[in-house]
Scaffold this motif. Structure first.
Motif, PDB file in Angstrom:
ATOM      1  N   ALA A   1       0.829  -1.213   0.000  1.00  0.00           N
ATOM      2  CA  ALA A   1       0.000   0.000   0.000  1.00  0.00           C
ATOM      3  C   ALA A   1       0.859   1.256   0.000  1.00  0.00           C
ATOM      4  O   ALA A   1       0.503   2.268  -0.617  1.00  0.00           O
ATOM      5  CB  ALA A   1      -0.930  -0.012   1.214  1.00  0.00           C
ATOM      6  N   PHE A   2       2.022   1.187   0.656  1.00  0.00           N
ATOM      7  CA  PHE A   2       2.879   2.365   0.759  1.00  0.00           C
ATOM      8  C   PHE A   2       3.417   2.797  -0.592  1.00  0.00           C
ATOM      9  O   PHE A   2       3.522   3.999  -0.866  1.00  0.00           O
ATOM     10  CB  PHE A   2       4.041   2.072   1.714  1.00  0.00           C
ATOM     11  N   VAL A   3       3.781   1.854  -1.445  1.00  0.00           N
ATOM     12  CA  VAL A   3       4.426   2.222  -2.709  1.00  0.00           C
ATOM     13  C   VAL A   3       3.424   2.683  -3.768  1.00  0.00           C
ATOM     14  O   VAL A   3       3.821   3.156  -4.838  1.00  0.00           O
ATOM     15  CB  VAL A   3       5.257   1.055  -3.282  1.00  0.00           C
ATOM     16  N   GLU A   4       2.145   2.548  -3.490  1.00  0.00           N
ATOM     17  CA  GLU A   4       1.136   2.986  -4.456  1.00  0.00           C
ATOM     18  C   GLU A   4       0.988   4.509  -4.465  1.00  0.00           C
ATOM     19  O   GLU A   4       1.506   5.212  -3.611  1.00  0.00           O
ATOM     20  CB  GLU A   4      -0.216   2.345  -4.134  1.00  0.00           C
ATOM     21  N   LYS A   5       0.280   5.005  -5.428  1.00  0.00           N
ATOM     22  CA  LYS A   5      -0.140   6.410  -5.510  1.00  0.00           C
ATOM     23  C   LYS A   5       1.028   7.379  -5.598  1.00  0.00           C
ATOM     24  O   LYS A   5       0.957   8.510  -5.084  1.00  0.00           O
ATOM     25  CB  LYS A   5      -1.039   6.756  -4.322  1.00  0.00           C
ATOM     26  N   GLY A   6       2.124   6.958  -6.212  1.00  0.00           N
ATOM     27  CA  GLY A   6       3.199   7.888  -6.537  1.00  0.00           C
ATOM     28  C   GLY A   6       4.061   8.348  -5.394  1.00  0.00           C
ATOM     29  O   GLY A   6       4.783   9.340  -5.528  1.00  0.00           O
ATOM     30  N   ARG A   7       4.056   7.639  -4.272  1.00  0.00           N
ATOM     31  CA  ARG A   7       4.866   8.070  -3.132  1.00  0.00           C
ATOM     32  C   ARG A   7       6.366   8.103  -3.434  1.00  0.00           C
ATOM     33  O   ARG A   7       7.108   8.878  -2.841  1.00  0.00           O
ATOM     34  CB  ARG A   7       4.634   7.146  -1.937  1.00  0.00           C
ATOM     35  N   LEU A   8       6.831   7.235  -4.361  1.00  0.00           N
ATOM     36  CA  LEU A   8       8.260   7.089  -4.608  1.00  0.00           C
ATOM     37  C   LEU A   8       8.785   8.039  -5.676  1.00  0.00           C
ATOM     38  O   LEU A   8       9.990   8.078  -5.935  1.00  0.00           O
ATOM     39  CB  LEU A   8       8.582   5.644  -5.024  1.00  0.00           C
ATOM     40  N   LEU A   9       7.904   8.804  -6.291  1.00  0.00           N
ATOM     41  CA  LEU A   9       8.310   9.731  -7.343  1.00  0.00           C
ATOM     42  C   LEU A   9       9.113  10.895  -6.775  1.00  0.00           C
ATOM     43  O   LEU A   9       9.026  11.207  -5.579  1.00  0.00           O
ATOM     44  CB  LEU A   9       7.079  10.261  -8.069  1.00  0.00           C
ATOM     45  N   VAL A  10       9.871  11.554  -7.638  1.00  0.00           N
ATOM     46  CA  VAL A  10      10.667  12.708  -7.211  1.00  0.00           C
ATOM     47  C   VAL A  10       9.813  13.731  -6.474  1.00  0.00           C
ATOM     48  O   VAL A  10      10.251  14.339  -5.503  1.00  0.00           O
ATOM     49  CB  VAL A  10      11.374  13.349  -8.434  1.00  0.00           C
ATOM     50  N   GLY A  11       8.583  13.912  -6.889  1.00  0.00           N
ATOM     51  CA  GLY A  11       7.690  14.848  -6.206  1.00  0.00           C
ATOM     52  C   GLY A  11       6.771  14.205  -5.204  1.00  0.00           C
ATOM     53  O   GLY A  11       5.831  14.843  -4.708  1.00  0.00           O
ATOM     54  N   GLY A  12       7.035  12.923  -4.854  1.00  0.00           N
ATOM     55  CA  GLY A  12       6.160  12.189  -3.957  1.00  0.00           C
ATOM     56  C   GLY A  12       6.470  12.413  -2.486  1.00  0.00           C
ATOM     57  O   GLY A  12       7.344  13.196  -2.116  1.00  0.00           O
ATOM     58  N   ASP A  13       5.730  11.686  -1.638  1.00  0.00           N
ATOM     59  CA  ASP A  13       5.891  11.827  -0.189  1.00  0.00           C
ATOM     60  C   ASP A  13       7.277  11.386   0.276  1.00  0.00           C
ATOM     61  O   ASP A  13       7.842  11.973   1.199  1.00  0.00           O
ATOM     62  CB  ASP A  13       4.824  11.000   0.541  1.00  0.00           C
ATOM     63  N   LEU A  14       7.812  10.329  -0.321  1.00  0.00           N
ATOM     64  CA  LEU A  14       9.162   9.862   0.000  1.00  0.00           C
ATOM     65  C   LEU A  14       9.848   9.474  -1.303  1.00  0.00           C
ATOM     66  O   LEU A  14       9.794   8.320  -1.727  1.00  0.00           O
ATOM     67  CB  LEU A  14       9.132   8.660   0.948  1.00  0.00           C
ATOM     68  N   PRO A  15      10.489  10.408  -1.972  1.00  0.00           N
ATOM     69  CA  PRO A  15      11.183  10.063  -3.224  1.00  0.00           C
ATOM     70  C   PRO A  15      12.202   8.951  -2.984  1.00  0.00           C
ATOM     71  O   PRO A  15      12.983   9.000  -2.033  1.00  0.00           O
ATOM     72  CB  PRO A  15      11.868  11.373  -3.608  1.00  0.00           C
ATOM     73  N   VAL A  16      12.153   7.942  -3.846  1.00  0.00           N
ATOM     74  CA  VAL A  16      13.035   6.781  -3.718  1.00  0.00           C
ATOM     75  C   VAL A  16      13.710   6.524  -5.062  1.00  0.00           C
ATOM     76  O   VAL A  16      13.055   6.537  -6.105  1.00  0.00           O
ATOM     77  CB  VAL A  16      12.244   5.536  -3.268  1.00  0.00           C
ATOM     78  N   ASN A  17      15.020   6.309  -5.017  1.00  0.00           N
ATOM     79  CA  ASN A  17      15.811   6.035  -6.227  1.00  0.00           C
ATOM     80  C   ASN A  17      15.543   7.103  -7.279  1.00  0.00           C
ATOM     81  O   ASN A  17      15.032   6.841  -8.372  1.00  0.00           O
ATOM     82  CB  ASN A  17      15.521   4.631  -6.745  1.00  0.00           C
ATOM     83  N   THR A  18      15.933   8.290  -6.909  1.00  0.00           N
ATOM     84  CA  THR A  18      15.617   9.483  -7.692  1.00  0.00           C
ATOM     85  C   THR A  18      16.297   9.522  -9.052  1.00  0.00           C
ATOM     86  O   THR A  18      15.891  10.285  -9.930  1.00  0.00           O
ATOM     87  CB  THR A  18      15.998  10.735  -6.885  1.00  0.00           C
ATOM     88  N   ASP A  19      17.330   8.713  -9.249  1.00  0.00           N
ATOM     89  CA  ASP A  19      17.999   8.660 -10.555  1.00  0.00           C
ATOM     90  C   ASP A  19      17.391   7.613 -11.477  1.00  0.00           C
ATOM     91  O   ASP A  19      17.770   7.509 -12.640  1.00  0.00           O
ATOM     92  CB  ASP A  19      19.495   8.388 -10.389  1.00  0.00           C
ATOM     93  N   GLY A  20      16.451   6.841 -10.986  1.00  0.00           N
ATOM     94  CA  GLY A  20      15.871   5.747 -11.749  1.00  0.00           C
ATOM     95  C   GLY A  20      16.275   4.381 -11.231  1.00  0.00           C
ATOM     96  O   GLY A  20      15.696   3.369 -11.606  1.00  0.00           O
ATOM     97  N   GLY A  21      17.293   4.359 -10.358  1.00  0.00           N
ATOM     98  CA  GLY A  21      17.694   3.127  -9.708  1.00  0.00           C
ATOM     99  C   GLY A  21      18.265   2.075 -10.642  1.00  0.00           C
ATOM    100  O   GLY A  21      18.504   2.311 -11.821  1.00  0.00           O
ATOM    101  N   GLY A  22      18.447   0.894 -10.088  1.00  0.00           N
ATOM    102  CA  GLY A  22      18.951  -0.217 -10.868  1.00  0.00           C
ATOM    103  C   GLY A  22      17.928  -0.750 -11.855  1.00  0.00           C
ATOM    104  O   GLY A  22      18.272  -1.447 -12.805  1.00  0.00           O
ATOM    105  N   LEU A  23      16.668  -0.408 -11.644  1.00  0.00           N
ATOM    106  CA  LEU A  23      15.615  -0.851 -12.548  1.00  0.00           C
ATOM    107  C   LEU A  23      15.615  -0.080 -13.859  1.00  0.00           C
ATOM    108  O   LEU A  23      15.155  -0.598 -14.885  1.00  0.00           O
ATOM    109  CB  LEU A  23      14.248  -0.713 -11.871  1.00  0.00           C
TER     110      LEU A  23
END
Length: 380
Positions: free
Chosen positions: A298-320
């Motif tokens: 549930a946490f990773v849904e709704k854009g939370r990980l985006l640069v403009g999200g609640d908790l930006p994660v892997n802001t460069d695009g990551g290993g994926l």
């Protein structure tokens, strides 16, 4: 941390791994504004028979402090912790961490093949004959989380979609075309439940980070980024010794890092997390304390990980989506420093008040959740 850089990354057909080490190292020194003569500590793993001796020789360095800790993708967070301790103890003045790999180019040229496992000696001999590949181990762990907590394949796919969205803002990323959840789900199956886009890419590339004692800060080109707290932990090699497939060693390394830094997960502005597979991102977010166990889907849904999200994660695009030339942990530190300095251009993270981020966490994972190193970083 006073200097960071990447070598050429992505598709690099004409360079050797040693050349990528050197390119990243030169660029990191230039970034710091310090001369190579200050470097008396060196850390490297993954290349050469006598790593890091061979790489140091190639770079023309004669260090008096060395580290060759090799624990997979978390190597560089663990090395950063060791280097910080060495500098604090007065055993080194400036430590260079460096990595380079031509994993993609080597396969393309036929110099190596894609590895299905890390070997068949020692404890691994009891798993390899049964087709227990590296990716299968991650897939089994993801399936256990889905059964235990109701995590859906769409939620895992959203991790890949958001990583790609962040990569579209990064001109250095290897893949920048947006993808959808349907794109992820409809791809070729690699290891159930992972389709191709659940898995990291294979690239070439290198990275370097220079850590220095506080007395050198006044001579540096840019303001330093401080290591506030670190933690490391190892859990298992054989899957039969892994007590809970839904808990990674980041649960312990993260706790140690946050405690030693004196900060809480809810104070962190962004996170750089090792993402060889989508499940790694989800479970590491849980184990670092950004959400409760079982709530990662549930946490990773709704854009939370985006640069403009609640908790930006892997802001460069990551290993994926950005790059993954093998042990990617050092790339997490480079991106974290660039973000904290305000040097990330279109993908720059900002706080709600528009100011630059103050706190970040970088958490690397090695093996199949065998090891973890977590570093909390801050601007002041």
């Amino acid at each position: 941390m006073v200097g960071v850089s990447l070598s050429d990354c992505g598709r690099v057909d004409e360079a050797t791994p040693y050349a990528l080490h050197a390119q990243a190292a030169r660029r990191a020194l230039a970034d710091s504004g310090l001369g190579r003569e200050v470097v008396d500590g060196f850390a490297s793993a993954g290349l050469g028979t006598l790593a890091p001796v061979e790489v140091a020789e190639y770079l023309g360095l004669r260090p008096t402090w060395v580290d060759s800790t090799s624990v997979g993708g978390s190597t560089w967070e663990v090395m950063a912790a060791h280097a910080a301790d060495a500098i604090a103890a007065g055993h080194a003045n400036a430590v260079l961490l460096v990595y380079g790999s031509t994993a993609r180019a080597d396969i393309k040229a036929g110099r190596r093949t894609g590895n299905l496992s890390f070997g068949a000696r020692g404890p691994l001999q009891f798993e390899v004959p049964y087709g227990h590949t590296l990716i299968a181990k991650y897939a089994m762990a993801a399936r256990r989380h889905m059964i235990e907590y109701g995590t859906t394949i769409e939620q895992l796919a959203s991790v890949a979609v958001q990583a790609r969205a962040n990569a579209t803002l990064n001109p250095e990323a290897m893949f920048r075309e947006p993808i959808t959840i349907d794109d992820v789900l409809s791809g070729p199956m690699i290891a159930d439940p992972f389709t191709k886009l659940h898995c990291c890419l294979r690239s070439d590339g290198g990275a370097a980070v220079l850590l220095a004692a506080e007395e050198y800060v006044r001579d540096c080109r840019t303001p330093p980024i401080w290591i506030l707290g670190t933690g490391e932990h190892v859990s298992h090699t054989t899957m039969s010794e892994w007590q809970d497939f839904t808990v990674s060693p980041a649960a312990e390394s993260g706790r140690l890092a946050f405690d030693r830094a004196g900060v809480r997960p809810d104070e962190i502005d962004f996170a750089e997390i090792y993402d060889a597979f989508t499940y790694m991102t989800l479970v590491t977010l849980e184990d670092l304390g950004f959400c409760e166990k079982g709530e990662g889907g549930a946490f990773v849904e709704k854009g939370r990980l985006l640069v403009g999200g609640d908790l930006p994660v892997n802001t460069d695009g990551g290993g994926l989506s950005a790059q993954h030339p093998g042990m990617r942990g050092l790339f997490l530190l480079v991106e974290a420093v660039r973000q904290l300095r305000g040097e990330a251009a279109a993908r720059q993270v900002r706080r709600r008040d528009g100011e630059l981020p103050q706190l970040a966490v970088a958490s690397g994972t090695g093996g199949w959740f065998c090891s973890s190193g977590t570093v909390v970083l801050g601007r002041e």
